[in-house]
Write an enzyme that holds these catalytic residues in place. Structure first.
Site, PDB file in Angstrom:
ATOM      1  N   ALA A   1      -9.859   5.544   3.831  1.00 25.40           N
ATOM      2  CA  ALA A   1      -9.745   6.493   4.795  1.00 25.40           C
ATOM      3  C   ALA A   1     -11.041   7.313   5.008  1.00 25.40           C
ATOM      4  O   ALA A   1     -11.885   7.596   3.949  1.00 25.40           O
ATOM      5  CB  ALA A   1      -8.668   7.487   4.277  1.00 25.40           C
ATOM      6  N   GLY A   2     -11.570   7.678   6.241  1.00 26.67           N
ATOM      7  CA  GLY A   2     -12.434   8.559   6.610  1.00 26.67           C
ATOM      8  C   GLY A   2     -13.873   7.678   6.942  1.00 26.67           C
ATOM      9  O   GLY A   2     -14.768   8.513   7.088  1.00 26.67           O
TER      10      GLY A   2
ATOM     11  N   LYS B   1       0.795  -1.256  -0.092  1.00 20.66           N
ATOM     12  CA  LYS B   1      -0.044   0.097   0.069  1.00 20.66           C
ATOM     13  C   LYS B   1       0.892   1.065  -0.011  1.00 20.66           C
ATOM     14  O   LYS B   1       1.701   1.461   0.970  1.00 20.66           O
ATOM     15  CB  LYS B   1      -0.902   0.031   1.274  1.00 20.66           C
ATOM     16  CG  LYS B   1      -2.057   1.315   1.274  1.00 20.66           C
ATOM     17  CD  LYS B   1      -2.678   1.273   2.425  1.00 20.66           C
ATOM     18  CE  LYS B   1      -3.546   2.499   2.627  1.00 20.66           C
ATOM     19  NZ  LYS B   1      -4.017   2.762   3.883  1.00 20.66           N
TER      20      LYS B   1
ATOM     21  N   GLY C   1      -8.709   8.968   9.370  1.00 22.34           N
ATOM     22  CA  GLY C   1      -8.914   9.067  10.786  1.00 22.34           C
ATOM     23  C   GLY C   1     -10.091  10.041  11.214  1.00 22.34           C
ATOM     24  O   GLY C   1     -10.459  10.176  12.340  1.00 22.34           O
TER      25      GLY C   1
ATOM     26  N   ASN D   1     -10.161   1.432   9.703  1.00 20.74           N
ATOM     27  CA  ASN D   1      -9.255   0.939  10.812  1.00 20.74           C
ATOM     28  C   ASN D   1      -9.766   1.875  11.868  1.00 20.74           C
ATOM     29  O   ASN D   1     -10.094   1.197  13.009  1.00 20.74           O
ATOM     30  CB  ASN D   1      -7.701   1.609  10.410  1.00 20.74           C
ATOM     31  CG  ASN D   1      -6.856   1.335  11.507  1.00 20.74           C
ATOM     32  OD1 ASN D   1      -5.505   1.616  11.338  1.00 20.74           O
ATOM     33  ND2 ASN D   1      -7.333   0.600  12.671  1.00 20.74           N
ATOM     34  N   THR D   2      -9.627   3.249  11.939  1.00 22.28           N
ATOM     35  CA  THR D   2     -10.001   4.072  13.056  1.00 22.28           C
ATOM     36  C   THR D   2     -11.244   3.441  13.465  1.00 22.28           C
ATOM     37  O   THR D   2     -11.409   3.682  14.724  1.00 22.28           O
ATOM     38  CB  THR D   2      -9.881   5.554  12.795  1.00 22.28           C
ATOM     39  OG1 THR D   2      -8.363   5.811  12.456  1.00 22.28           O
ATOM     40  CG2 THR D   2     -10.178   6.097  14.084  1.00 22.28           C
TER      41      THR D   2
END
Length: 258
Positions: free
Chosen positions: A185-186, A98, A159, A207-208
């Site tokens: 992301a997001g 990645k 995040g 993830n977050t």
């Protein structure tokens, strides 16, 4: 019906890819990822003790038999990213990568120029490159042309949990792309993951939203289910949107006889 996702030399049943950062412990991470059904997890090279024999992250990831996707998070330019990629291939025994290049530590916005430069070099070096980028349709086509195996446009800042703030551009990218589009992301809620899949994304990376949830294991399962639901809805073809009302029940002609 089989609906597996093929990227380069690998095939995945789950279209939920996951990150490994921000979890309180390696054990908590393991159980959340297992519950999610994810088969591909990304890990930053800087979080791995290459010389250590009992690295906590790797110990738990190997226990789950996950496919590893090392990332170049922390790289500020193409040169640093290529160096990190080479180390990752040697340390983890995988040519999957990645590609992340974000020189601004505050907003972590990906550098499009350095990313394209690094991608071209890494593809020539035999890497399976999945670049993290802005939701830029032109850039995505350029990355596809240099040989990237997939593209990973952001939904909103890393995040932030703000969801698909780039939806209009994601739709264009998905429509035009000849390689898998992975929204990265997001994504802050299972509903947002489902939304991305409904648009036609090949997969999402989360993830977050999982790692900082009150119950990480339950949230992992929720995301797994949401991705499946969103994908199923996309394949089923969503009903068209209309500004006018349309009765779901037929008009009853006998009422005219009253």
């Amino acid at each position: 019906m089989s609906d597996q996702l093929k990227i380069a030399d690998k095939t995945f049943t789950s279209r939920l890819f996951t990150g490994t950062g921000k979890f309180a412990t390696g054990e908590e991470m393991f159980h959340a990822l297992q519950a999610s059904g994810s088969e591909l997890v990304t890990v930053a090279l800087r979080r791995i003790d290459i010389d250590g024999q009992e690295d906590d992250i790797l110990k738990w990831l190997k226990k789950g038999n996950f496919n590893l996707l090392p990332n170049t998070s922390g790289a500020r330019n193409a040169k640093e990213a290529v160096f990190a990629a080479t180390l990752a291939r040697e340390a983890l025994g995988t040519n999957w990568l990645k590609l992340e290049i974000h020189p601004d530590p505050k907003y972590l916005m990906p550098d499009p120029i350095e990313t394209l430069k690094a991608a071209e070099e890494l593809v020539k070096a035999g890497f399976v490159v999945l670049p993290y980028i802005h939701a830029d349709p032109v850039l995505c086509k350029r990355l596809e042309e240099v040989g990237c195996a997939a593209v990973m446009p952001l939904g909103s800042p890393i995040g932030s949990n703000k969801g698909l703030r780039t939806r209009d551009f994601l739709e264009i990218i998905i429509e035009q792309s000849n390689v898998p589009v992975i929204v990265d992301a997001g994504i802050g809620a299972p509903s947002q993951a489902a939304e991305a899949m409904e648009l036609g994304a090949a997969a999402v990376l989360v993830n977050t939203a999982m790692a900082v949830a009150g119950d990480t294991k339950a949230m992992g399962k929720a995301f797994g289910m949401a991705v499946e639901a969103g994908r199923m809805a996309h394949l089923a073809k969503l009903a068209p949107v209309s500004n006018a009302a349309h009765a779901s029940s037929p008009l009853l002609s006998f009422l005219n006889d009253l």
